[in-house]
Design a protein around this motif. Sequence first.
Motif, PDB file in Angstrom:
ATOM      1  N   ILE A  63       0.721  -8.116  -3.538  1.00 12.67           N
ATOM      2  CA  ILE A  63       1.923  -7.338  -3.223  1.00 12.67           C
ATOM      3  C   ILE A  63       2.170  -6.244  -4.259  1.00 12.67           C
ATOM      4  O   ILE A  63       2.678  -5.180  -3.927  1.00 12.67           O
ATOM      5  N   ALA A  64       1.767  -6.486  -5.512  1.00 13.15           N
ATOM      6  CA  ALA A  64       1.881  -5.440  -6.535  1.00 13.15           C
ATOM      7  C   ALA A  64       0.953  -4.274  -6.191  1.00 13.15           C
ATOM      8  O   ALA A  64       1.359  -3.101  -6.246  1.00 13.15           O
ATOM      9  N   ASP A  65      -0.286  -4.582  -5.841  1.00 13.43           N
ATOM     10  CA  ASP A  65      -1.275  -3.565  -5.479  1.00 13.43           C
ATOM     11  C   ASP A  65      -0.783  -2.735  -4.296  1.00 13.43           C
ATOM     12  O   ASP A  65      -0.833  -1.506  -4.320  1.00 13.43           O
ATOM     13  N   SER A  66      -0.274  -3.396  -3.277  1.00 14.63           N
ATOM     14  CA  SER A  66       0.182  -2.677  -2.090  1.00 14.63           C
ATOM     15  C   SER A  66       1.441  -1.869  -2.359  1.00 14.63           C
ATOM     16  O   SER A  66       1.560  -0.728  -1.895  1.00 14.63           O
ATOM     17  N   ALA A  67       2.394  -2.410  -3.098  1.00 16.61           N
ATOM     18  CA  ALA A  67       3.627  -1.673  -3.387  1.00 16.61           C
ATOM     19  C   ALA A  67       3.319  -0.393  -4.164  1.00 16.61           C
ATOM     20  O   ALA A  67       3.808   0.692  -3.825  1.00 16.61           O
ATOM     21  N   ALA A  68       2.507  -0.497  -5.198  1.00 20.07           N
ATOM     22  CA  ALA A  68       2.179   0.682  -6.005  1.00 20.07           C
ATOM     23  C   ALA A  68       1.290   1.648  -5.231  1.00 20.07           C
ATOM     24  O   ALA A  68       1.468   2.867  -5.308  1.00 20.07           O
ATOM     25  N   GLY A  69       0.338   1.122  -4.471  1.00 22.26           N
ATOM     26  CA  GLY A  69      -0.530   1.983  -3.667  1.00 22.26           C
ATOM     27  C   GLY A  69       0.247   2.768  -2.627  1.00 22.26           C
ATOM     28  O   GLY A  69       0.024   3.968  -2.433  1.00 22.26           O
ATOM     29  N   TYR A  70       1.174   2.094  -1.974  1.00 20.15           N
ATOM     30  CA  TYR A  70       1.986   2.801  -0.986  1.00 20.15           C
ATOM     31  C   TYR A  70       2.966   3.770  -1.641  1.00 20.15           C
ATOM     32  O   TYR A  70       3.298   4.805  -1.054  1.00 20.15           O
ATOM     33  N   ALA A  71       3.420   3.479  -2.856  1.00 17.52           N
ATOM     34  CA  ALA A  71       4.239   4.454  -3.580  1.00 17.52           C
ATOM     35  C   ALA A  71       3.446   5.745  -3.753  1.00 17.52           C
ATOM     36  O   ALA A  71       3.968   6.847  -3.547  1.00 17.52           O
ATOM     37  N   ALA A  72       2.163   5.624  -4.116  1.00 18.32           N
ATOM     38  CA  ALA A  72       1.292   6.801  -4.233  1.00 18.32           C
ATOM     39  C   ALA A  72       1.143   7.498  -2.886  1.00 18.32           C
ATOM     40  O   ALA A  72       1.219   8.732  -2.802  1.00 18.32           O
ATOM     41  N   ASN A  73       0.969   6.724  -1.837  1.00 13.34           N
ATOM     42  CA  ASN A  73       0.743   7.272  -0.495  1.00 13.34           C
ATOM     43  C   ASN A  73       1.955   8.038   0.035  1.00 13.34           C
ATOM     44  O   ASN A  73       1.809   8.926   0.871  1.00 13.34           O
ATOM     45  N   THR A  74       3.144   7.739  -0.482  1.00 11.80           N
ATOM     46  CA  THR A  74       4.326   8.480  -0.048  1.00 11.80           C
ATOM     47  C   THR A  74       4.266   9.944  -0.473  1.00 11.80           C
ATOM     48  O   THR A  74       4.949  10.781   0.118  1.00 11.80           O
ATOM     49  N   LEU A  75       3.479  10.247  -1.494  1.00 17.59           N
ATOM     50  CA  LEU A  75       3.420  11.609  -2.032  1.00 17.59           C
ATOM     51  C   LEU A  75       2.240  12.422  -1.517  1.00 17.59           C
ATOM     52  O   LEU A  75       2.168  13.621  -1.778  1.00 17.59           O
ATOM     53  N   ILE A 101       9.930  -9.764  -5.022  1.00 16.06           N
ATOM     54  CA  ILE A 101      10.067  -8.334  -4.729  1.00 16.06           C
ATOM     55  C   ILE A 101       9.100  -7.582  -5.630  1.00 16.06           C
ATOM     56  O   ILE A 101       9.176  -7.693  -6.853  1.00 16.06           O
ATOM     57  N   ALA A 102       8.192  -6.830  -5.006  1.00 18.54           N
ATOM     58  CA  ALA A 102       7.276  -5.950  -5.746  1.00 18.54           C
ATOM     59  C   ALA A 102       7.806  -4.531  -5.623  1.00 18.54           C
ATOM     60  O   ALA A 102       7.954  -4.014  -4.515  1.00 18.54           O
ATOM     61  N   GLU A 103       8.124  -3.918  -6.760  1.00 22.90           N
ATOM     62  CA  GLU A 103       8.620  -2.546  -6.802  1.00 22.90           C
ATOM     63  C   GLU A 103       7.505  -1.653  -7.323  1.00 22.90           C
ATOM     64  O   GLU A 103       7.090  -1.785  -8.474  1.00 22.90           O
ATOM     65  N   GLY A 104       7.001  -0.767  -6.477  1.00 26.11           N
ATOM     66  CA  GLY A 104       5.921   0.133  -6.852  1.00 26.11           C
ATOM     67  C   GLY A 104       6.442   1.536  -7.078  1.00 26.11           C
ATOM     68  O   GLY A 104       7.296   2.016  -6.324  1.00 26.11           O
ATOM     69  N   SER A 105       5.928   2.202  -8.121  1.00 29.54           N
ATOM     70  CA  SER A 105       6.358   3.573  -8.402  1.00 29.54           C
ATOM     71  C   SER A 105       5.203   4.392  -8.962  1.00 29.54           C
ATOM     72  O   SER A 105       4.245   3.859  -9.521  1.00 29.54           O
ATOM     73  N   VAL A 106       5.328   5.703  -8.802  1.00 30.13           N
ATOM     74  CA  VAL A 106       4.309   6.637  -9.293  1.00 30.13           C
ATOM     75  C   VAL A 106       4.672   7.064 -10.707  1.00 30.13           C
ATOM     76  O   VAL A 106       5.790   7.484 -10.968  1.00 30.13           O
ATOM     77  N   VAL A 107       3.705   6.934 -11.610  1.00 28.69           N
ATOM     78  CA  VAL A 107       3.870   7.384 -12.991  1.00 28.69           C
ATOM     79  C   VAL A 107       3.434   8.838 -13.115  1.00 28.69           C
ATOM     80  O   VAL A 107       4.132   9.667 -13.681  1.00 28.69           O
ATOM     81  N   ARG A 108       2.232   9.128 -12.588  1.00 30.72           N
ATOM     82  CA  ARG A 108       1.713  10.503 -12.645  1.00 30.72           C
ATOM     83  C   ARG A 108       0.898  10.766 -11.391  1.00 30.72           C
ATOM     84  O   ARG A 108      -0.001  10.006 -11.047  1.00 30.72           O
ATOM     85  N   TYR A 109       1.238  11.871 -10.734  1.00 30.51           N
ATOM     86  CA  TYR A 109       0.554  12.247  -9.506  1.00 30.51           C
ATOM     87  C   TYR A 109      -0.411  13.379  -9.793  1.00 30.51           C
ATOM     88  O   TYR A 109      -0.018  14.444 -10.267  1.00 30.51           O
ATOM     89  N   GLY A 110      -1.688  13.135  -9.532  1.00 26.40           N
ATOM     90  CA  GLY A 110      -2.710  14.167  -9.666  1.00 26.40           C
ATOM     91  C   GLY A 110      -3.371  14.424  -8.326  1.00 26.40           C
ATOM     92  O   GLY A 110      -3.188  13.669  -7.374  1.00 26.40           O
TER      93      GLY A 110
END
Length: 149
Positions: A63-75, A101-110
């Motif tokens: 769930i951590a992998d998916s939450a953070a991955g989808y956070a990236a995918n939102t951008l 609850i897994a909270e995923g967020s983007v640190v740096r978008y390249g």
Amino acid sequence: MHKAQDPLFAERVRASFARQQAMNLIGARMAVVEAGYTEIHLPYKPEVTQQHGYIHGGIVGMIADSAAGYAANTLTAADTEVLTVEYKLNLLAPAEGPLLIAEGSVVRYGRTLIVTRAEVFAVSHGRKNLCALMQQTIMAVYGKHPAKT
């Protein structure tokens, strides 16, 4: 604050999540989708526990992998998919309670690599206890279309 390239990012991310059979198998749901941020909620199920009754670390990682991955995918642009390149997961406390609850967020978008993080909380009696912390690298794959199911 990050800016989404695709005005329909939330619908696209939710549709992609709905195609993930692994998330369906464990009973996870996408609860929040915002630009650069998502939440995945996982209710307790005995089927995803280890021998001591805690939710298995592999499930916490899922769930951590998916939450953070989808956070990236939102951008990303509408025609871009994401794939995990690597992640580091620290299990800080037992994952016990009626909800994770897994909270995923983007640190740096390249353009090609996106660095994300996820925090996983075990929720019990209205309190959130941090049980896992993850840092992840995501690869943007342009022109990639999801597999047909």
